[in-house]
Scaffold this motif. Sequence first.
Motif, PDB file in Angstrom:
ATOM      1  N   ALA A 277       0.821  -1.352  -0.136  1.00 45.56           N
ATOM      2  CA  ALA A 277       0.123  -0.212   0.087  1.00 45.56           C
ATOM      3  C   ALA A 277       0.801   1.130   0.106  1.00 45.56           C
ATOM      4  CB  ALA A 277      -0.985  -0.109   1.222  1.00 45.56           C
ATOM      5  N   VAL A 278       1.857   1.196   0.632  1.00 43.33           N
ATOM      6  CA  VAL A 278       2.967   2.253   0.677  1.00 43.33           C
ATOM      7  C   VAL A 278       3.701   2.449  -0.690  1.00 43.33           C
ATOM      8  CG1 VAL A 278       5.188   3.301   1.744  1.00 43.33           C
ATOM      9  CG2 VAL A 278       3.225   2.073   3.144  1.00 43.33           C
ATOM     10  N   ASP A 279       3.990   1.355  -1.308  1.00 47.03           N
ATOM     11  CA  ASP A 279       4.736   1.439  -2.649  1.00 47.03           C
ATOM     12  C   ASP A 279       3.604   2.111  -3.467  1.00 47.03           C
ATOM     13  OD1 ASP A 279       6.981   0.275  -1.478  1.00 47.03           O
ATOM     14  OD2 ASP A 279       6.282  -1.724  -2.259  1.00 47.03           O
ATOM     15  N   ALA A 280       2.300   1.568  -3.388  1.00 44.40           N
ATOM     16  CA  ALA A 280       1.420   2.269  -4.494  1.00 44.40           C
ATOM     17  C   ALA A 280       1.206   3.829  -4.335  1.00 44.40           C
ATOM     18  CB  ALA A 280       0.060   1.628  -4.084  1.00 44.40           C
ATOM     19  N   VAL A 281       1.481   4.241  -3.172  1.00 43.57           N
ATOM     20  CA  VAL A 281       1.284   5.838  -3.027  1.00 43.57           C
ATOM     21  C   VAL A 281       2.715   6.450  -3.508  1.00 43.57           C
ATOM     22  CG1 VAL A 281       1.182   7.694  -1.429  1.00 43.57           C
ATOM     23  CG2 VAL A 281      -0.183   5.923  -1.295  1.00 43.57           C
ATOM     24  N   GLU A 282       3.751   5.820  -2.907  1.00 37.73           N
ATOM     25  CA  GLU A 282       5.282   6.465  -3.338  1.00 37.73           C
ATOM     26  C   GLU A 282       5.751   6.194  -4.635  1.00 37.73           C
ATOM     27  OE1 GLU A 282       7.158   6.917   1.200  1.00 37.73           O
ATOM     28  OE2 GLU A 282       7.305   4.874   0.131  1.00 37.73           O
ATOM     29  N   THR A 283       5.266   5.290  -5.329  1.00 39.37           N
ATOM     30  CA  THR A 283       5.880   4.742  -6.478  1.00 39.37           C
ATOM     31  C   THR A 283       4.732   4.354  -7.369  1.00 39.37           C
ATOM     32  OG1 THR A 283       6.338   2.713  -5.892  1.00 39.37           O
ATOM     33  CG2 THR A 283       8.113   4.127  -5.599  1.00 39.37           C
TER      34      THR A 283
END
Length: 707
Positions: free
Chosen positions: A165-171
């Motif tokens: 979920a963090v990757d979807a926002v940051e990258t």
Amino acid sequence: METSWLSRLAALCHRRRLTVLAGWLVVAVAGVLLAAQYGGPTSDDFDTGSTQSGVAQRLVEAHFPEFTNDGVTLAVRSDAPVDAPAVRDRVTRVVEALGSAEHVAEVSSPYDGPGQISADRHTAYAVAALTVPSGEMPAAETGKLLDAVRAAGGDGVTFALSGDAVDAVETPGGGPADAVGLAVAAVVLLVAFGSVFAMAVPIVTAIFGIAVGLSAMELMRHLLPTPGFATVLASMIGLGVGIDYALFIVTRYREALAAGRTPAEAVAAAAATAGRAVLFAGGTVVVGLCGLLLTDLGFLRGLAVGSAATVAVTMLAAVTLLPALLGLLGHRIDRLSVHRRAASANPWSARWAGVVGRRPVSATLLAALALLVLAAPVLGLRLGSPDASTQPRDTSAYQAHRILAQGFGAGFDATLSVVVRLPEGDPERVAGRITGQPGVAAVSPARHSRDGAVAVLAVRPTTGTQDPATIDLVHRLRAAVAGQPAYVGGAAAATIDFAELTRDRLPTVVLVVVGLSLLLLMVIFRSVLLALKAGLLNLLSIGASFGVLVAVVQWGWLGAALNFPTAMPVTAWVPLIMFPMLFGLSMDYEVFLVSRIREAYDVMGDTRRAVRAGLAGSARVISAAAAIMIAVFLSVMLGADLGVKQLGLGLAVAVFVDATIVRLVLLPASMELLGRFNWWLPRWLDRVLPAVRLEAAPPPRPAAELS
């Protein structure tokens, strides 16, 4: 000029232009609205099928439902011990805030669970289980969590979050790519055509095709698993081919107008010539993309069908919507001119073909050597998948990875799950076989499922997911537990299995795509050698692009300049997708160029003069088309998704190589060497192959006019 169903279709669209435009507008608007309302979910899970990691995952999902929730990991690094009262209070407040956030089910505090504090007491982690899959976690909620965690740091304590979920926002997979690609395409078209109207028509055509194609892809997600990056890829390929196909047709239309034809006649002539080439060239791209279905990887089915559908719709727009737009403009297509290009009686392309033609052997050897040198690095190709360790250094995901790797060892992110069936298997025996293996840092006690059907051992390697030693460890562990109903799985093992699946299935894709394309080219060009040569040249240019990709991504050459955070293996799905796409795209230029050469040869009967005439008549437009493709593909480098960036770089390199070394050197040189054998086709094969003309024969012209 002879008429054909395609020229009759173009003439009909020209006459009924307002009806055609209205129809396309209704379809595009309806498609976008339906996709926005009823678009299906994305699926970024690797399809590891019957591999050990796939079996292990299914067993865990069936017997450990508490493990199936996606989550985010909170990493903590403190100058003072994390269990010091002041630090403990701060960590506890962050954990409680995380637990009270929307879509978070529960959080395992580092002070409650075993093994969540490092041996030196300065690093800890907590895991927050989500109530929704990571792909459905609202970006706004994840952004709030990231902001809260960053704000809590300071005074010797660092917090960071990681997870899908963090990757979807940051990258994210998107970005400004389409806007940048469109802007560069507009500039190239304006320079090539010198007219605002002529520039706008291909772009409008491509936009309509992409809108309808992407809408169809969104709706097909309900039927076929489709990765999140599929929309970016389909948009990229649709924009590139959509503008290029319209560019070729508009070029023929303007030539027909310049020859004194009426707009209606010019539209029919453009459709009968470049329109047919568009259908055959686009057909090779569709065949190439559908070749991905041969991998039998669910991960790629939606991508293959959706991207092929987008290309097919752009082809349809080129032969229906474009004639309607040209019908509106008529002779006004050259209005709003920004420059007047003086026609050259001996363009640079014709002079260059003459230079190459005088030394065909040297040109062929030097060009082939250059391609082989560029392709050489592919011998060291390693496949993998981006993870937190390869993300940009300023992201929370990378900071969390660094914190946990420093505190718990490099293999923390590569923890493996060994799933043992009960009662047939013996977890203690399995643990004993694993513990003594080189590269194993720790083995957890077995955790039994509530139904007593399986047990799980967590194995922490000494190396990370990107390290080749981890691949060797996974294979050693599988050999060590052979004979037991035990399966080595986990995210790292799934990445390794998927990479090996794609590597093993790529040859099948290559054989089928190349075979079908060669058959299609023999039908188009009525020549065995031209088809074989086209296939060989395409393979050389694709190999060169693979080699450059390995040098940049895997070896790190110019990686920093191209915004790759670190050297890493090539993303496993990138070569699998690149090959059919590139083979189809390379055929575009082969079809458009060789069709011009064949047209000239039919008039003059002399191969050398036909090569010069064909290259002189098409090199400028092919160069403009290649420039547009390269700009569109490189525009994704502005995004953050590392796999998509690798794909964009590889495609851009391949198009550049194909439009320069292959089309300007190898093609004319090899045709010089083959001479009249270029057009050789055995009589028995001529009778077997269907009779299909790529372009309707133009009226005969004096040979002097083409020389």
